[in-house]
Scaffold this active site. Structure first.
Site, PDB file in Angstrom:
ATOM      1  N   CYS A 181      -3.732  -1.117  -2.039  1.00  0.00           N
ATOM      2  CA  CYS A 181      -4.035   0.296  -2.303  1.00  0.00           C
ATOM      3  C   CYS A 181      -5.031   0.410  -3.463  1.00  0.00           C
ATOM      4  O   CYS A 181      -4.769  -0.104  -4.551  1.00  0.00           O
ATOM      5  CB  CYS A 181      -2.727   0.994  -2.656  1.00  0.00           C
ATOM      6  SG  CYS A 181      -2.909   2.718  -3.086  1.00  0.00           S
ATOM      7  N   ASN A 182      -6.142   1.083  -3.216  1.00  0.00           N
ATOM      8  CA  ASN A 182      -7.139   1.261  -4.281  1.00  0.00           C
ATOM      9  C   ASN A 182      -6.572   2.068  -5.435  1.00  0.00           C
ATOM     10  O   ASN A 182      -6.824   1.780  -6.604  1.00  0.00           O
ATOM     11  CB  ASN A 182      -8.379   1.991  -3.744  1.00  0.00           C
ATOM     12  CG  ASN A 182      -9.291   1.092  -2.959  1.00  0.00           C
ATOM     13  OD1 ASN A 182     -10.309   0.643  -3.444  1.00  0.00           O
ATOM     14  ND2 ASN A 182      -8.912   0.817  -1.714  1.00  0.00           N
ATOM     15  N   THR A 183      -5.797   3.102  -5.104  1.00  0.00           N
ATOM     16  CA  THR A 183      -5.259   3.975  -6.144  1.00  0.00           C
ATOM     17  C   THR A 183      -4.308   3.192  -7.048  1.00  0.00           C
ATOM     18  O   THR A 183      -4.384   3.277  -8.280  1.00  0.00           O
ATOM     19  CB  THR A 183      -4.538   5.179  -5.502  1.00  0.00           C
ATOM     20  OG1 THR A 183      -5.435   5.810  -4.588  1.00  0.00           O
ATOM     21  CG2 THR A 183      -4.095   6.175  -6.540  1.00  0.00           C
TER      22      THR A 183
ATOM     23  N   CYS B 296     -11.099   3.105  -0.768  1.00  0.00           N
ATOM     24  CA  CYS B 296      -9.793   3.592  -0.310  1.00  0.00           C
ATOM     25  C   CYS B 296      -9.457   2.823   0.966  1.00  0.00           C
ATOM     26  O   CYS B 296     -10.338   2.615   1.817  1.00  0.00           O
ATOM     27  CB  CYS B 296      -9.871   5.093  -0.031  1.00  0.00           C
ATOM     28  SG  CYS B 296      -8.384   5.746   0.743  1.00  0.00           S
ATOM     29  N   THR B 297      -8.200   2.427   1.072  1.00  0.00           N
ATOM     30  CA  THR B 297      -7.778   1.600   2.211  1.00  0.00           C
ATOM     31  C   THR B 297      -8.100   2.210   3.576  1.00  0.00           C
ATOM     32  O   THR B 297      -8.331   1.488   4.539  1.00  0.00           O
ATOM     33  CB  THR B 297      -6.252   1.402   2.158  1.00  0.00           C
ATOM     34  OG1 THR B 297      -5.651   2.681   1.941  1.00  0.00           O
ATOM     35  CG2 THR B 297      -5.853   0.433   1.081  1.00  0.00           C
ATOM     36  N   HIS B 298      -8.054   3.538   3.658  1.00  0.00           N
ATOM     37  CA  HIS B 298      -8.223   4.186   4.959  1.00  0.00           C
ATOM     38  C   HIS B 298      -9.677   4.266   5.412  1.00  0.00           C
ATOM     39  O   HIS B 298      -9.952   4.381   6.597  1.00  0.00           O
ATOM     40  CB  HIS B 298      -7.690   5.618   4.915  1.00  0.00           C
ATOM     41  CG  HIS B 298      -6.201   5.716   4.874  1.00  0.00           C
ATOM     42  ND1 HIS B 298      -5.451   5.172   3.864  1.00  0.00           N
ATOM     43  CD2 HIS B 298      -5.327   6.314   5.721  1.00  0.00           C
ATOM     44  CE1 HIS B 298      -4.168   5.420   4.083  1.00  0.00           C
ATOM     45  NE2 HIS B 298      -4.065   6.120   5.205  1.00  0.00           N
TER      46      HIS B 298
ATOM     47  N   ASP C 233       0.869  -1.183   0.000  1.00  0.00           N
ATOM     48  CA  ASP C 233       0.000   0.000   0.000  1.00  0.00           C
ATOM     49  C   ASP C 233       0.901   1.226   0.000  1.00  0.00           C
ATOM     50  O   ASP C 233       2.107   1.136   0.243  1.00  0.00           O
ATOM     51  CB  ASP C 233      -0.891  -0.008   1.251  1.00  0.00           C
ATOM     52  CG  ASP C 233      -1.809   1.200   1.303  1.00  0.00           C
ATOM     53  OD1 ASP C 233      -2.421   1.538   0.268  1.00  0.00           O
ATOM     54  OD2 ASP C 233      -1.899   1.861   2.365  1.00  0.00           O
ATOM     55  N   SER C 234       0.274   2.374  -0.232  1.00  0.00           N
ATOM     56  CA  SER C 234       1.033   3.623  -0.172  1.00  0.00           C
ATOM     57  C   SER C 234       1.464   3.945   1.260  1.00  0.00           C
ATOM     58  O   SER C 234       2.304   4.808   1.459  1.00  0.00           O
ATOM     59  CB  SER C 234       0.163   4.757  -0.715  1.00  0.00           C
ATOM     60  OG  SER C 234      -1.068   4.779  -0.029  1.00  0.00           O
TER      61      SER C 234
ATOM     62  N   TYR D  24      -0.588   8.434  -2.598  1.00  0.00           N
ATOM     63  CA  TYR D  24      -0.621   8.134  -4.026  1.00  0.00           C
ATOM     64  C   TYR D  24      -1.833   8.810  -4.691  1.00  0.00           C
ATOM     65  O   TYR D  24      -1.851   9.004  -5.894  1.00  0.00           O
ATOM     66  CB  TYR D  24      -0.751   6.616  -4.252  1.00  0.00           C
ATOM     67  CG  TYR D  24       0.515   5.809  -4.046  1.00  0.00           C
ATOM     68  CD1 TYR D  24       1.658   6.337  -3.447  1.00  0.00           C
ATOM     69  CD2 TYR D  24       0.559   4.476  -4.462  1.00  0.00           C
ATOM     70  CE1 TYR D  24       2.789   5.564  -3.265  1.00  0.00           C
ATOM     71  CE2 TYR D  24       1.686   3.698  -4.290  1.00  0.00           C
ATOM     72  CZ  TYR D  24       2.799   4.234  -3.689  1.00  0.00           C
ATOM     73  OH  TYR D  24       3.922   3.457  -3.520  1.00  0.00           O
ATOM     74  N   GLY D  25      -2.825   9.103  -3.873  1.00  0.00           N
ATOM     75  CA  GLY D  25      -4.117   9.571  -4.390  1.00  0.00           C
ATOM     76  C   GLY D  25      -4.059  10.861  -5.170  1.00  0.00           C
ATOM     77  O   GLY D  25      -4.972  11.189  -5.926  1.00  0.00           O
TER      78      GLY D  25
ATOM     79  N   GLU E  94      -4.921   9.179   9.369  1.00  0.00           N
ATOM     80  CA  GLU E  94      -3.487   9.109   9.707  1.00  0.00           C
ATOM     81  C   GLU E  94      -3.159   9.925  10.957  1.00  0.00           C
ATOM     82  O   GLU E  94      -2.253   9.587  11.700  1.00  0.00           O
ATOM     83  CB  GLU E  94      -2.650   9.621   8.546  1.00  0.00           C
ATOM     84  CG  GLU E  94      -2.896   8.812   7.304  1.00  0.00           C
ATOM     85  CD  GLU E  94      -1.640   8.318   6.637  1.00  0.00           C
ATOM     86  OE1 GLU E  94      -0.571   8.855   6.922  1.00  0.00           O
ATOM     87  OE2 GLU E  94      -1.761   7.375   5.827  1.00  0.00           O
TER      88      GLU E  94
HETATM   89  N1  DGL Z   1      -3.914   3.764  -0.133  1.00  0.00           N
HETATM   90  C1  DGL Z   1      -4.635   4.787  -0.844  1.00  0.00           C
HETATM   91  C2  DGL Z   1      -5.870   4.172  -1.511  1.00  0.00           C
HETATM   92  O1  DGL Z   1      -6.376   3.164  -1.105  1.00  0.00           O
HETATM   93  C3  DGL Z   1      -5.030   5.931   0.057  1.00  0.00           C
HETATM   94  C4  DGL Z   1      -3.873   6.775   0.523  1.00  0.00           C
HETATM   95  C5  DGL Z   1      -3.133   7.474  -0.604  1.00  0.00           C
HETATM   96  O2  DGL Z   1      -3.661   8.424  -1.206  1.00  0.00           O
HETATM   97  O3  DGL Z   1      -2.039   7.060  -0.869  1.00  0.00           O
HETATM   98  O4  DGL Z   1      -6.349   4.713  -2.472  1.00  0.00           O
END
Ligand code: DGL
Length: 273
Positions: A78-80, A189-191, A15-16, A47-48, A157
């Site tokens: 990571c979704n992104t 999104c993971t968060h 993940d990011s 990453y978003g 975060e």
């Molecule tokens: N991990 C990213 C996602 O799931 C969220 C955090 C980021 O923007 O890196 O899209």
């Protein structure tokens, strides 16, 4: 019990940053015996807000690193990165790689009754329209609305998940979703699963919430079984954690998310891969 090398090999999850721990949590819940090597790109998060080329470059570096750990499969938590890099890395690497978008889209298609689905995610994920494309490919009758909620990531975060300001920001981002016809919403999104109780309280019981982590772990299990790579051990597998920066902060966060204590996190120089 005899366990062969392939079965014993770990699964690489990346993940990011810290958000992918919600996916690790689900994998350890559903596939207890599996060993995991996790990489969180804490030096280069988020990453978003980054371009597709950059996210592909980062994802390739991370997969090259995970390959040095002899992983048998990779989960892009990571979704992104799943939205923007999955196709490209699948072409580049000769290892099973799964993302979170297709499992999440499928879960929403199965869950919606009135054919109206909402998706929340980062700017990059929403701009890619990858959830809409996947959902409408699976069922063209479904209409999808997507909304970027960039402030959700820093709120999680910074440990603001139970703060009043979070409720205001949820209202700011989700009021139009709440007023729309959707009966299902994907946390793309993971968060965001870490804000799920607040989002649930805001949306009420009429909108089902889909957390792609659950379906992703189920897909992973199916793939490993098909490839005869499931780890049959009955005890809890090990989990190694690597980050690109700020190991101590990562560890503290991980200990608030994971069901067991993380004893060590190593920093690596990801740029060298
Ligand atoms: N991990 C990213 C996602 O799931 C969220 C955090 C980021 O923007 O890196 O899209």
């Amino acid at each position: 019990m005899d366990i062969n090398e392939k079965e014993a090999a770990p699964i690489g999850v990346f993940d990011s940053g810290v958000g992918g721990l919600t996916v690790v949590r689900e994998i350890t819940r559903q596939l207890q015996g599996e060993n995991i090597v996790y990489f969180g790109d804490t030096a280069r998060v988020p990453y978003g807000s980054k371009s597709k080329d950059t996210i592909i470059r980062f994802s390739k570096q991370i997969i090259r690193f995970l390959e040095t750990k002899k992983v048998k499969a990779i989960v892009i938590a990571c979704n992104t990165a799943s939205a923007l890099a999955l196709d490209e890395v699948r072409e580049t690497f000769d290892i099973p790689i799964i993302g979170v978008v297709v499992p999440g889209a499928r879960a929403a298609v199965e869950a919606t009754v009135n054919h109206h689905v909402g998706v929340v995610g980062t700017d990059a994920t929403v701009r890619s329209k990858v959830y809409t494309t996947n959902i409408t490919d699976m069922d063209p009758e479904i209409s999808v609305i997507e909304k970027a909620c960039p402030l959700f990531v820093p709120l999680v975060e910074e440990g603001f998940k139970d703060h009043n300001v979070t409720e205001e920001i949820i209202d700011h981002y989700l009021s139009s979703m709440k007023a729309s016809k959707i009966d299902t919403m994907i946390l793309g999104c993971t968060h965001y699963p870490l804000l799920q109780s607040k989002i649930r309280a805001y949306l009420g019981e009429d909108i089902q919430i889909v957390n792609p982590a659950y379906e992703t772990a189920m897909d992973l299990q199916k793939i490993l079984r098909r490839l005869h790579m499931l780890n049959p051990q009955s005890e809890q597998g090990y989990c190694e954690f690597y980050v690109s920066d700020a190991a101590e902060k990562f560890k503290q966060f991980a200990n608030s998310v994971m069901p067991y204590d993380i004893s060590s996190t190593k920093v690596i120089n990801i740029e060298k891969y």
